[in-house]
Design a protein around this motif. Sequence first.
Motif, PDB file in Angstrom:
ATOM      1  N   TYR A   1      52.231  32.943  27.459  1.00 40.13           N
ATOM      2  CA  TYR A   1      51.590  34.233  27.175  1.00 40.13           C
ATOM      3  C   TYR A   1      51.099  34.319  25.740  1.00 40.13           C
ATOM      4  CZ  TYR A   1      54.641  34.954  31.185  1.00 40.13           C
ATOM      5  OH  TYR A   1      55.310  34.806  32.371  1.00 40.13           O
ATOM      6  N   LYS A   2      50.007  35.077  25.552  1.00 36.70           N
ATOM      7  CA  LYS A   2      49.475  35.344  24.214  1.00 36.70           C
ATOM      8  C   LYS A   2      49.652  36.822  23.909  1.00 36.70           C
ATOM      9  CE  LYS A   2      47.177  35.115  20.338  1.00 36.70           C
ATOM     10  NZ  LYS A   2      47.677  36.393  19.794  1.00 36.70           N
ATOM     11  N   GLY A   3      50.610  37.146  23.033  1.00 34.41           N
ATOM     12  CA  GLY A   3      50.859  38.535  22.689  1.00 34.41           C
ATOM     13  C   GLY A   3      51.233  39.352  23.907  1.00 34.41           C
ATOM     14  N   TYR A   4      50.802  40.606  23.917  1.00 30.94           N
ATOM     15  CA  TYR A   4      51.036  41.494  25.061  1.00 30.94           C
ATOM     16  C   TYR A   4      50.045  41.142  26.169  1.00 30.94           C
ATOM     17  CZ  TYR A   4      53.994  44.558  22.182  1.00 30.94           C
ATOM     18  OH  TYR A   4      54.989  45.065  21.396  1.00 30.94           O
ATOM     19  N   ILE A   5      50.494  41.141  27.409  1.00 30.09           N
ATOM     20  CA  ILE A   5      49.630  40.683  28.515  1.00 30.09           C
ATOM     21  C   ILE A   5      48.992  41.842  29.279  1.00 30.09           C
ATOM     22  CG2 ILE A   5      50.864  38.507  28.712  1.00 30.09           C
ATOM     23  CD1 ILE A   5      52.307  39.620  31.188  1.00 30.09           C
ATOM     24  N   TRP A   6      49.061  43.035  28.722  1.00 33.29           N
ATOM     25  CA  TRP A   6      48.389  44.221  29.250  1.00 33.29           C
ATOM     26  C   TRP A   6      48.041  45.085  28.044  1.00 33.29           C
ATOM     27  CZ3 TRP A   6      53.340  44.046  28.039  1.00 33.29           C
ATOM     28  CH2 TRP A   6      54.256  43.405  28.877  1.00 33.29           C
ATOM     29  N   ASN A   7      47.221  46.101  28.245  1.00 34.28           N
ATOM     30  CA  ASN A   7      47.108  47.156  27.245  1.00 34.28           C
ATOM     31  C   ASN A   7      48.406  47.955  27.345  1.00 34.28           C
ATOM     32  OD1 ASN A   7      44.293  46.795  26.304  1.00 34.28           O
ATOM     33  ND2 ASN A   7      43.794  47.308  28.436  1.00 34.28           N
TER      34      ASN A   7
ATOM     35  N   VAL B   1      53.808  52.377  29.218  1.00 32.61           N
ATOM     36  CA  VAL B   1      52.817  52.064  30.249  1.00 32.61           C
ATOM     37  C   VAL B   1      52.207  50.694  29.997  1.00 32.61           C
ATOM     38  CG1 VAL B   1      50.783  52.857  31.509  1.00 32.61           C
ATOM     39  CG2 VAL B   1      52.169  54.502  30.262  1.00 32.61           C
ATOM     40  N   CYS B   2      52.068  49.907  31.055  1.00 37.92           N
ATOM     41  CA  CYS B   2      51.335  48.644  31.024  1.00 37.92           C
ATOM     42  C   CYS B   2      50.057  48.863  31.838  1.00 37.92           C
ATOM     43  CB  CYS B   2      52.145  47.520  31.655  1.00 37.92           C
ATOM     44  SG  CYS B   2      53.758  47.248  30.889  1.00 37.92           S
ATOM     45  N   GLU B   3      48.916  48.864  31.157  1.00 38.27           N
ATOM     46  CA  GLU B   3      47.645  49.101  31.844  1.00 38.27           C
ATOM     47  C   GLU B   3      47.013  47.758  32.169  1.00 38.27           C
ATOM     48  OE1 GLU B   3      43.777  49.426  32.914  1.00 38.27           O
ATOM     49  OE2 GLU B   3      44.099  48.738  30.840  1.00 38.27           O
TER      50      GLU B   3
ATOM     51  N   GLU C   1      48.740  51.925  22.391  1.00 39.44           N
ATOM     52  CA  GLU C   1      49.372  51.525  21.133  1.00 39.44           C
ATOM     53  C   GLU C   1      49.039  50.078  20.776  1.00 39.44           C
ATOM     54  OE1 GLU C   1      53.509  54.085  21.410  1.00 39.44           O
ATOM     55  OE2 GLU C   1      53.241  52.383  22.767  1.00 39.44           O
ATOM     56  N   VAL C   2      49.035  49.206  21.795  1.00 45.76           N
ATOM     57  CA  VAL C   2      48.819  47.770  21.573  1.00 45.76           C
ATOM     58  C   VAL C   2      47.746  47.251  22.523  1.00 45.76           C
ATOM     59  CG1 VAL C   2      49.916  45.508  21.414  1.00 45.76           C
ATOM     60  CG2 VAL C   2      51.288  47.578  21.025  1.00 45.76           C
ATOM     61  N   PRO C   3      46.591  46.809  21.998  1.00 47.40           N
ATOM     62  CA  PRO C   3      45.580  46.195  22.865  1.00 47.40           C
ATOM     63  C   PRO C   3      46.076  44.876  23.449  1.00 47.40           C
ATOM     64  CG  PRO C   3      44.640  46.873  20.745  1.00 47.40           C
ATOM     65  CD  PRO C   3      46.131  46.954  20.612  1.00 47.40           C
ATOM     66  N   ARG C   4      45.612  44.568  24.652  1.00 44.97           N
ATOM     67  CA  ARG C   4      46.006  43.317  25.294  1.00 44.97           C
ATOM     68  C   ARG C   4      45.674  42.116  24.411  1.00 44.97           C
ATOM     69  NH1 ARG C   4      43.064  43.591  29.829  1.00 44.97           N
ATOM     70  NH2 ARG C   4      41.589  41.938  29.372  1.00 44.97           N
TER      71      ARG C   4
ATOM     72  N   VAL D   1      55.938  51.731  33.231  1.00 43.53           N
ATOM     73  CA  VAL D   1      54.995  52.191  34.253  1.00 43.53           C
ATOM     74  C   VAL D   1      53.849  51.180  34.368  1.00 43.53           C
ATOM     75  CG1 VAL D   1      53.354  54.012  34.874  1.00 43.53           C
ATOM     76  CG2 VAL D   1      55.564  54.609  33.822  1.00 43.53           C
ATOM     77  N   ILE D   2      53.468  50.856  35.575  1.00 44.07           N
ATOM     78  CA  ILE D   2      52.298  50.003  35.824  1.00 44.07           C
ATOM     79  C   ILE D   2      51.148  50.909  36.243  1.00 44.07           C
ATOM     80  CG2 ILE D   2      51.362  48.054  37.114  1.00 44.07           C
ATOM     81  CD1 ILE D   2      53.733  47.349  35.293  1.00 44.07           C
ATOM     82  N   ALA D   3      50.016  50.791  35.545  1.00 47.43           N
ATOM     83  CA  ALA D   3      48.893  51.698  35.807  1.00 47.43           C
ATOM     84  C   ALA D   3      47.578  50.968  35.580  1.00 47.43           C
ATOM     85  CB  ALA D   3      48.991  52.917  34.887  1.00 47.43           C
ATOM     86  N   ILE D   4      46.491  51.600  36.015  1.00 44.88           N
ATOM     87  CA  ILE D   4      45.156  51.042  35.789  1.00 44.88           C
ATOM     88  C   ILE D   4      44.225  52.137  35.308  1.00 44.88           C
ATOM     89  CG2 ILE D   4      44.377  51.351  38.199  1.00 44.88           C
ATOM     90  CD1 ILE D   4      42.879  48.631  37.846  1.00 44.88           C
TER      91      ILE D   4
END
Length: 331
Positions: free
Chosen positions: A129-135, A164-166, A91-94, A198-201
């Motif tokens: 931090y700049k915006g969201y720090i993960w995808n 989910v935080c990728e 939904e939101v790019p890093r 959720v933390i994922a890769i």
Amino acid sequence: PAGQLVVRRRELPPRYNRSEAGLCGCVAVQRRRRRHRHISDTMSSFSSEERAAPFTLEYRVFIKNEKGQYISPFHDVPIYADKDVFHMVVEVPRWSNAKMEIATKDPLNPIKQDVKKGKLRYVANLFPYKGYIWNYGAIPQTWEDPGHSDEHTGCCGDNDPIDVCEIGSKVCARGEIIRVKVLGILAMIDEGETDWKVIAINVDDPDAANYHDISDVERLKPGYLEATVDWFRRYKVPDGKPENEFAFNAEFKNKEFAVDIIKNTHDYWKALVTKKTDGKGISCMNTTVSESPFKCDPDAAKAIVDALPPPCESACALPMDVDKWFHHQKN
């Protein structure tokens, strides 16, 4: 002249707004690239289609299957991509700020920008931090049931697919469907509601083979999990809201625990899409769930999209204060 180094200046593409370069990297150019990436990506059977201009109230991102038919990213994208591998809807790019999310109450559940009091929402740059720090995104075919009190948090679900935080190295595109390996989970309490993170890769990340559980994130990305808790704790403070709270003293639970939570939310989704639970306004329109009374044919799905404004190639236009730093003393 012979032996002299000639340096040619690289011109910016058309529609590139220099004042916005650091903020969105020229969304218009990214969008063109994004289309080609989805079409040529042999690893994914999904593609996305934008309607209207980004950062407007009318903007939507619809998901299509391998046949080019419109589907719901909430209900039609399978939860599993493979054994022990989940799909994630980005939904939101890093590093970006626009708070985009699956529109659970709209037919076909496109991605759109969240709105608060008539204004489009952007997360603040909470220093450092700049915006969201993960995808950031969601696992499809999951639902945090607002009618169910979670045994771990004592709070009901937040009425959305599980977040989910990728943490991979690639900055993904909005509307991209990726395959992720789940590593752990954080239990956030957001204004009295359970909001699992959720933390994922990404399984296609070059380092994915080195990550098997949450302890690997602690070992290989020192400080990232602490930053994640800090970000979620304080990200609403610039809007005048209190800090968020967490279950388990803000400790991350491991992969096994996370997968169990995801499976539970999948069961709640099954009850929702088969009308065994009252969704109270959630659109369960889908094209693939055979046992769902909300299933429709592809032509009906296409009619929903055809009635909306066409894609827009205009340059991005963002509020001037989106780049502003917000400094806040930690409690």
